[in-house]
Design an enzyme around this catalytic site. Structure first.
Site, PDB file in Angstrom:
ATOM      1  N   ASP A 171       0.882  -1.165   0.000  1.00  0.00           N
ATOM      2  CA  ASP A 171       0.000   0.000   0.000  1.00  0.00           C
ATOM      3  C   ASP A 171       0.923   1.219   0.000  1.00  0.00           C
ATOM      4  O   ASP A 171       2.128   1.100  -0.274  1.00  0.00           O
ATOM      5  CB  ASP A 171      -1.012  -0.045   1.160  1.00  0.00           C
ATOM      6  CG  ASP A 171      -0.374   0.189   2.533  1.00  0.00           C
ATOM      7  OD1 ASP A 171       0.884   0.274   2.610  1.00  0.00           O
ATOM      8  OD2 ASP A 171      -1.118   0.281   3.529  1.00  0.00           O
ATOM      9  N   HIS A 172       0.367   2.395   0.293  1.00  0.00           N
ATOM     10  CA  HIS A 172       1.181   3.621   0.251  1.00  0.00           C
ATOM     11  C   HIS A 172       2.335   3.573   1.246  1.00  0.00           C
ATOM     12  O   HIS A 172       3.425   4.056   0.965  1.00  0.00           O
ATOM     13  CB  HIS A 172       0.299   4.846   0.508  1.00  0.00           C
ATOM     14  CG  HIS A 172      -0.598   4.702   1.689  1.00  0.00           C
ATOM     15  ND1 HIS A 172      -1.722   3.889   1.669  1.00  0.00           N
ATOM     16  CD2 HIS A 172      -0.529   5.213   2.947  1.00  0.00           C
ATOM     17  CE1 HIS A 172      -2.318   3.949   2.850  1.00  0.00           C
ATOM     18  NE2 HIS A 172      -1.605   4.737   3.647  1.00  0.00           N
ATOM     19  N   CYS A 220       2.785  -3.489   3.999  1.00  0.00           N
ATOM     20  CA  CYS A 220       1.935  -2.361   4.426  1.00  0.00           C
ATOM     21  C   CYS A 220       2.543  -1.801   5.705  1.00  0.00           C
ATOM     22  O   CYS A 220       3.678  -2.152   6.051  1.00  0.00           O
ATOM     23  CB  CYS A 220       0.477  -2.779   4.602  1.00  0.00           C
ATOM     24  SG  CYS A 220       0.172  -4.005   5.892  1.00  0.00           S
ATOM     25  N   GLY A 221       1.830  -0.943   6.405  1.00  0.00           N
ATOM     26  CA  GLY A 221       2.401  -0.323   7.595  1.00  0.00           C
ATOM     27  C   GLY A 221       2.907  -1.345   8.592  1.00  0.00           C
ATOM     28  O   GLY A 221       4.065  -1.315   9.026  1.00  0.00           O
ATOM     29  N   THR A 222       2.045  -2.271   8.960  1.00  0.00           N
ATOM     30  CA  THR A 222       2.433  -3.299   9.941  1.00  0.00           C
ATOM     31  C   THR A 222       2.665  -4.673   9.324  1.00  0.00           C
ATOM     32  O   THR A 222       3.206  -5.559   9.986  1.00  0.00           O
ATOM     33  CB  THR A 222       1.315  -3.473  10.993  1.00  0.00           C
ATOM     34  OG1 THR A 222       0.131  -3.894  10.304  1.00  0.00           O
ATOM     35  CG2 THR A 222       1.052  -2.188  11.760  1.00  0.00           C
ATOM     36  N   GLY A 223       2.188  -4.886   8.114  1.00  0.00           N
ATOM     37  CA  GLY A 223       2.214  -6.220   7.497  1.00  0.00           C
ATOM     38  C   GLY A 223       0.981  -7.036   7.844  1.00  0.00           C
ATOM     39  O   GLY A 223       0.712  -8.066   7.219  1.00  0.00           O
ATOM     40  N   GLY A 229      -2.502  -6.238   7.961  1.00  0.00           N
ATOM     41  CA  GLY A 229      -3.687  -6.182   7.112  1.00  0.00           C
ATOM     42  C   GLY A 229      -3.496  -7.006   5.851  1.00  0.00           C
ATOM     43  O   GLY A 229      -4.391  -7.755   5.427  1.00  0.00           O
ATOM     44  N   MET A 230      -2.326  -6.871   5.231  1.00  0.00           N
ATOM     45  CA  MET A 230      -2.017  -7.641   4.020  1.00  0.00           C
ATOM     46  C   MET A 230      -2.158  -9.136   4.285  1.00  0.00           C
ATOM     47  O   MET A 230      -2.685  -9.894   3.466  1.00  0.00           O
ATOM     48  CB  MET A 230      -0.582  -7.351   3.570  1.00  0.00           C
ATOM     49  CG  MET A 230      -0.362  -5.968   2.996  1.00  0.00           C
ATOM     50  SD  MET A 230      -1.207  -5.818   1.412  1.00  0.00           S
ATOM     51  CE  MET A 230      -0.345  -4.406   0.705  1.00  0.00           C
ATOM     52  N   HIS A 273       9.027 -24.912   7.971  1.00  0.00           N
ATOM     53  CA  HIS A 273       7.918 -25.654   8.577  1.00  0.00           C
ATOM     54  C   HIS A 273       6.560 -25.389   7.931  1.00  0.00           C
ATOM     55  O   HIS A 273       5.694 -26.258   7.949  1.00  0.00           O
ATOM     56  CB  HIS A 273       7.806 -25.317  10.068  1.00  0.00           C
ATOM     57  CG  HIS A 273       8.858 -25.988  10.899  1.00  0.00           C
ATOM     58  ND1 HIS A 273       8.731 -26.162  12.257  1.00  0.00           N
ATOM     59  CD2 HIS A 273      10.062 -26.519  10.565  1.00  0.00           C
ATOM     60  CE1 HIS A 273       9.814 -26.776  12.734  1.00  0.00           C
ATOM     61  NE2 HIS A 273      10.641 -26.993  11.717  1.00  0.00           N
ATOM     62  N   ARG A 303       6.938 -34.431   8.547  1.00  0.00           N
ATOM     63  CA  ARG A 303       5.768 -34.208   9.419  1.00  0.00           C
ATOM     64  C   ARG A 303       5.085 -32.871   9.103  1.00  0.00           C
ATOM     65  O   ARG A 303       3.875 -32.724   9.314  1.00  0.00           O
ATOM     66  CB  ARG A 303       6.177 -34.268  10.889  1.00  0.00           C
ATOM     67  CG  ARG A 303       7.093 -33.139  11.353  1.00  0.00           C
ATOM     68  CD  ARG A 303       7.597 -33.355  12.760  1.00  0.00           C
ATOM     69  NE  ARG A 303       8.363 -32.221  13.271  1.00  0.00           N
ATOM     70  CZ  ARG A 303       9.627 -31.969  12.950  1.00  0.00           C
ATOM     71  NH1 ARG A 303      10.283 -32.760  12.112  1.00  0.00           N
ATOM     72  NH2 ARG A 303      10.268 -30.916  13.462  1.00  0.00           N
ATOM     73  N   HIS A 304       5.854 -31.928   8.571  1.00  0.00           N
ATOM     74  CA  HIS A 304       5.258 -30.621   8.254  1.00  0.00           C
ATOM     75  C   HIS A 304       4.326 -30.719   7.043  1.00  0.00           C
ATOM     76  O   HIS A 304       3.336 -29.990   6.962  1.00  0.00           O
ATOM     77  CB  HIS A 304       6.360 -29.589   8.015  1.00  0.00           C
ATOM     78  CG  HIS A 304       7.313 -29.508   9.162  1.00  0.00           C
ATOM     79  ND1 HIS A 304       6.919 -29.097  10.412  1.00  0.00           N
ATOM     80  CD2 HIS A 304       8.623 -29.851   9.264  1.00  0.00           C
ATOM     81  CE1 HIS A 304       7.956 -29.165  11.241  1.00  0.00           C
ATOM     82  NE2 HIS A 304       8.999 -29.629  10.564  1.00  0.00           N
TER      83      HIS A 304
END
Ligand SMILES: O=C(CO)[C@H](O)[C@H](O)COP(=O)(O)O
Length: 154
Positions: free
Chosen positions: A8-9, A65-68, A70-71, A98, A132-133
Site C-alpha cells: 500500500d502507500h 503495508c504499515g504493519t504487514g 492487514g495484508m 515448517h 511431518r510438516h
C-alpha cells in the site's frame, strides 16, 4: 521463481527495493502495484497477489503495508495461500522450513532496510522441510476443501 510484490502507500518505497533484490537473486520480479505512493487500500493489492498464488500465475508473493498485518489477513482468505507476517531472520526461515509459506508479509513502518533485505533473502532461499510438516499442511488443505477450496494437485 515468479515473485509478485505489492504494497500500500506505506510500503511503496520498500516495494521498489524488494523488486530490485528479487531480480538480483535471479528471480522474475512482478510489480503488482501500486504505481505511486498515493493513499490506497491494502486489501486491493493483497487480493491481486493472493489470487495469483491461488491460480498458480505466480510462485510466491511479498506484501508490504504499515504493519504487514492487514495484508496478511487478506491474503489468507484465498485458497492455497499460506501468508506469514515475519519480523526477523528466524520467523522468515521457519515460515519456509515448517510452513512452506508462499506469501511473505512485511511491515514498512517497523522493520529497517537491512533487516528486510536479509529476511527476503532468507525467505527466498530456504526450502520447505516436508516430512511431518507436509502432513500438517495437508490438514490445512483439508480444512480449506471443507470450506470450498479445490484440493491441491498432489
Ligand atoms: O498497516 C496497514 C494495514 O495493516 C496499513 O498500511 C495502514 O492501516 C494504513 O493506514 P493509513 O491509511 O493511516 O496510512
Amino acid at each position: 521463481m515468479k515473485i509478485a510484490v505489492a504494497s500500500d502507500h506505506r510500503g511503496y518505497q520498500v516495494k521498489a527495493k524488494i523488486l530490485e533484490q528479487v531480480a538480483e537473486l535471479g528471480h522474475e520480479p512482478l510489480d503488482y502495484g501500486p504505481v505511486s505512493g498515493e493513499s490506497v487500500d491494502y486489501p486491493d493489492f493483497a487480493a491481486k497477489v493472493a489470487q495469483a498464488v491461488t491460480t498458480g500465475a505466480i510462485d510466491r508473493g511479498i506484501l508490504i503495508c504499515g504493519t504487514g498485518m492487514g495484508m496478511c489477513i487478506v491474503a489468507n482468505k484465498f485458497c492455497g495461500v499460506r501468508a506469514v507476517p515475519c519480523h526477523d531472520d528466524l520467523t522468515a526461515e521457519m515460515s519456509r522450513r515448517h510452513n512452506d509459506a508462499n506469501v511473505l508479509c512485511l511491515s514498512a513502518d517497523l522493520l529497517g532496510e537491512r533487516l528486510v533485505s536479509r529476511m527476503v533473502e532468507i525467505w527466498l532461499t530456504t526450502e520447505f522441510e516436508g516430512g511431518r510438516h507436509a502432513r500438517r499442511l495437508e490438514k490445512i488443505a483439508m480444512f480449506e476443501a471443507q470450506n470450498g477450496c479445490p484440493r491441491p494437485n498432489p
